[in-house]
Scaffold this motif. Structure first.
Motif, PDB file in Angstrom:
ATOM      1  N   GLU A  11       9.907 -16.229  28.680  1.00  9.56           N
ATOM      2  CA  GLU A  11       9.598 -14.867  28.224  1.00  9.56           C
ATOM      3  C   GLU A  11      10.447 -13.841  28.967  1.00  9.56           C
ATOM      4  OE1 GLU A  11       5.369 -14.415  28.757  1.00  9.56           O
ATOM      5  OE2 GLU A  11       4.917 -15.956  27.253  1.00  9.56           O
ATOM      6  N   LEU A  12      10.623 -14.053  30.261  1.00 17.42           N
ATOM      7  CA  LEU A  12      11.454 -13.153  31.057  1.00 17.42           C
ATOM      8  C   LEU A  12      12.908 -13.190  30.589  1.00 17.42           C
ATOM      9  CD1 LEU A  12      11.522 -11.206  33.453  1.00 17.42           C
ATOM     10  CD2 LEU A  12      11.848 -13.172  34.947  1.00 17.42           C
ATOM     11  N   MET A  13      13.387 -14.376  30.277  1.00 20.31           N
ATOM     12  CA  MET A  13      14.755 -14.524  29.791  1.00 20.31           C
ATOM     13  C   MET A  13      14.937 -13.752  28.489  1.00 20.31           C
ATOM     14  SD  MET A  13      17.641 -15.842  30.454  1.00 20.31           S
ATOM     15  CE  MET A  13      18.571 -17.317  30.535  1.00 20.31           C
ATOM     16  N   VAL A  14      13.974 -13.824  27.595  1.00 20.51           N
ATOM     17  CA  VAL A  14      14.046 -13.093  26.322  1.00 20.51           C
ATOM     18  C   VAL A  14      14.094 -11.589  26.580  1.00 20.51           C
ATOM     19  CG1 VAL A  14      12.754 -12.519  24.212  1.00 20.51           C
ATOM     20  CG2 VAL A  14      12.996 -14.911  24.927  1.00 20.51           C
ATOM     21  N   LYS A  15      13.273 -11.116  27.516  1.00 25.55           N
ATOM     22  CA  LYS A  15      13.253  -9.687  27.818  1.00 25.55           C
ATOM     23  C   LYS A  15      14.579  -9.211  28.403  1.00 25.55           C
ATOM     24  CE  LYS A  15       8.280  -9.324  28.355  1.00 25.55           C
ATOM     25  NZ  LYS A  15       7.154  -9.087  29.227  1.00 25.55           N
ATOM     26  N   VAL A  16      15.179 -10.006  29.256  1.00 29.87           N
ATOM     27  CA  VAL A  16      16.481  -9.638  29.828  1.00 29.87           C
ATOM     28  C   VAL A  16      17.532  -9.604  28.727  1.00 29.87           C
ATOM     29  CG1 VAL A  16      18.335 -10.395  31.371  1.00 29.87           C
ATOM     30  CG2 VAL A  16      15.974 -10.406  32.171  1.00 29.87           C
ATOM     31  N   GLU A  17      17.488 -10.571  27.831  1.00 26.12           N
ATOM     32  CA  GLU A  17      18.442 -10.595  26.712  1.00 26.12           C
ATOM     33  C   GLU A  17      18.239  -9.371  25.821  1.00 26.12           C
ATOM     34  OE1 GLU A  17      21.528 -11.518  24.371  1.00 26.12           O
ATOM     35  OE2 GLU A  17      21.033 -12.573  26.216  1.00 26.12           O
ATOM     36  N   GLN A  18      16.992  -9.002  25.553  1.00 26.88           N
ATOM     37  CA  GLN A  18      16.706  -7.811  24.746  1.00 26.88           C
ATOM     38  C   GLN A  18      17.221  -6.553  25.443  1.00 26.88           C
ATOM     39  OE1 GLN A  18      12.456  -8.177  24.286  1.00 26.88           O
ATOM     40  NE2 GLN A  18      12.631  -9.384  22.399  1.00 26.88           N
ATOM     41  N   LEU A  19      17.024  -6.478  26.749  1.00 24.37           N
ATOM     42  CA  LEU A  19      17.522  -5.341  27.514  1.00 24.37           C
ATOM     43  C   LEU A  19      19.044  -5.256  27.432  1.00 24.37           C
ATOM     44  CD1 LEU A  19      17.132  -2.982  29.511  1.00 24.37           C
ATOM     45  CD2 LEU A  19      17.221  -4.670  31.355  1.00 24.37           C
ATOM     46  N   SER A  20      19.681  -6.382  27.581  1.00 21.73           N
ATOM     47  CA  SER A  20      21.140  -6.426  27.507  1.00 21.73           C
ATOM     48  C   SER A  20      21.626  -5.944  26.150  1.00 21.73           C
ATOM     49  CB  SER A  20      21.625  -7.851  27.773  1.00 21.73           C
ATOM     50  OG  SER A  20      23.029  -7.923  27.665  1.00 21.73           O
ATOM     51  N   GLN A  21      20.979  -6.393  25.090  1.00 20.11           N
ATOM     52  CA  GLN A  21      21.361  -5.974  23.737  1.00 20.11           C
ATOM     53  C   GLN A  21      21.103  -4.490  23.527  1.00 20.11           C
ATOM     54  OE1 GLN A  21      19.247  -8.642  21.137  1.00 20.11           O
ATOM     55  NE2 GLN A  21      20.580 -10.375  21.612  1.00 20.11           N
ATOM     56  N   ALA A  22      19.982  -3.991  24.031  1.00 17.96           N
ATOM     57  CA  ALA A  22      19.648  -2.577  23.875  1.00 17.96           C
ATOM     58  C   ALA A  22      20.662  -1.697  24.603  1.00 17.96           C
ATOM     59  CB  ALA A  22      18.241  -2.304  24.392  1.00 17.96           C
ATOM     60  N   VAL A  23      21.026  -2.097  25.801  1.00 18.70           N
ATOM     61  CA  VAL A  23      22.006  -1.326  26.568  1.00 18.70           C
ATOM     62  C   VAL A  23      23.352  -1.335  25.858  1.00 18.70           C
ATOM     63  CG1 VAL A  23      23.329  -1.297  28.718  1.00 18.70           C
ATOM     64  CG2 VAL A  23      20.860  -1.590  28.789  1.00 18.70           C
ATOM     65  N   THR A  24      23.763  -2.480  25.364  1.00 16.81           N
ATOM     66  CA  THR A  24      25.031  -2.581  24.650  1.00 16.81           C
ATOM     67  C   THR A  24      25.018  -1.702  23.395  1.00 16.81           C
ATOM     68  OG1 THR A  24      25.359  -4.820  25.469  1.00 16.81           O
ATOM     69  CG2 THR A  24      26.647  -4.183  23.547  1.00 16.81           C
ATOM     70  N   SER A  25      23.934  -1.751  22.637  1.00 14.88           N
ATOM     71  CA  SER A  25      23.819  -0.922  21.422  1.00 14.88           C
ATOM     72  C   SER A  25      23.860   0.555  21.762  1.00 14.88           C
ATOM     73  CB  SER A  25      22.521  -1.239  20.687  1.00 14.88           C
ATOM     74  OG  SER A  25      22.527  -2.545  20.221  1.00 14.88           O
ATOM     75  N   SER A  26      23.135   0.942  22.803  1.00 14.44           N
ATOM     76  CA  SER A  26      23.092   2.338  23.227  1.00 14.44           C
ATOM     77  C   SER A  26      24.471   2.803  23.674  1.00 14.44           C
ATOM     78  CB  SER A  26      22.084   2.508  24.360  1.00 14.44           C
ATOM     79  OG  SER A  26      22.110   3.828  24.855  1.00 14.44           O
ATOM     80  N   ALA A  27      25.170   1.984  24.420  1.00 14.64           N
ATOM     81  CA  ALA A  27      26.492   2.348  24.914  1.00 14.64           C
ATOM     82  C   ALA A  27      27.480   2.456  23.764  1.00 14.64           C
ATOM     83  CB  ALA A  27      26.972   1.336  25.941  1.00 14.64           C
ATOM     84  N   ASN A  28      27.377   1.543  22.816  1.00 14.03           N
ATOM     85  CA  ASN A  28      28.276   1.595  21.656  1.00 14.03           C
ATOM     86  C   ASN A  28      28.022   2.858  20.841  1.00 14.03           C
ATOM     87  OD1 ASN A  28      29.529  -0.796  22.320  1.00 14.03           O
ATOM     88  ND2 ASN A  28      28.212  -2.043  21.020  1.00 14.03           N
ATOM     89  N   ALA A  29      26.751   3.265  20.740  1.00 13.08           N
ATOM     90  CA  ALA A  29      26.403   4.463  19.987  1.00 13.08           C
ATOM     91  C   ALA A  29      26.915   5.721  20.682  1.00 13.08           C
ATOM     92  CB  ALA A  29      24.898   4.550  19.789  1.00 13.08           C
ATOM     93  N   GLN A  30      26.974   5.708  22.012  1.00 16.75           N
ATOM     94  CA  GLN A  30      27.402   6.880  22.775  1.00 16.75           C
ATOM     95  C   GLN A  30      28.907   6.915  22.996  1.00 16.75           C
ATOM     96  OE1 GLN A  30      25.201   7.047  26.407  1.00 16.75           O
ATOM     97  NE2 GLN A  30      23.222   7.243  25.380  1.00 16.75           N
TER      98      GLN A  30
END
Length: 152
Positions: A11-30
């Motif tokens: 579960e922790l691994m999934v959350k870290v992966e989700q965080l990584s994807q969210a940060v990447t998406s946010s950075a790409n948007a900015q």
């Protein structure tokens, strides 16, 4: 218990992966203005994933060692206190020390090792031995040890 730990690690691994994807998406948007911070967060996420994988491997190894040393992964519903006591009586001192770790009573390991308390001695123990000879002043700790010694 080890299965639950492995599930939590997943579960922790999934959350870290989700965080990584969210940060990447946010950075790409900015745009690229946050490139340095994106690299830092991405590196951190990668490091966390490695540490989680390492933790998962350690939990799996501990689970295997736990079973190999005679500690059941899960309590056997068909085991009687007498059967549990017979199994405990076969433990050497090192296995008793590991049992103390598993019971969160590792503060008594030095005393048990010094006195060479093995399973055969443990199953014959009473509250006076724990209190007077092994200097276990906490009554709850003595009761936990007495329960194990009686096979419960």
């Amino acid at each position: 218990r080890c299965d639950q730990m492995c599930q939590k690690v997943d579960e922790l691994m999934v959350k870290v992966e989700q965080l990584s994807q969210a940060v990447t998406s946010s950075a790409n948007a900015q745009g690229s203005s946050n490139g340095a911070s994106l690299k830092d967060v991405t590196a951190w996420c990668g490091k966390m994933q490695e540490e989680i994988e390492d933790l998962k491997a350690k939990v799996a190894t501990a689970s295997t060692q736990h079973r190999q040393r005679g500690f059941p992964e899960k309590p056997h519903m068909n085991s009687t206190p007498e059967q549990n006591q017979q199994l405990l009586a076969t433990f050497d001192c090192d296995q008793v020390l590991q049992l103390l770790d598993a019971m969160a009573l590792s503060q008594y390991k030095e005393t048990f090792q010094k006195q060479q308390i093995d399973g055969a001695i443990l199953v014959q123990s009473d509250e006076d031995l724990f209190k007077e000879e092994l200097i276990i002043s906490n009554r709850i700790h003595r009761l936990k040890l007495l329960a194990v010694a009686s096979g419960k």
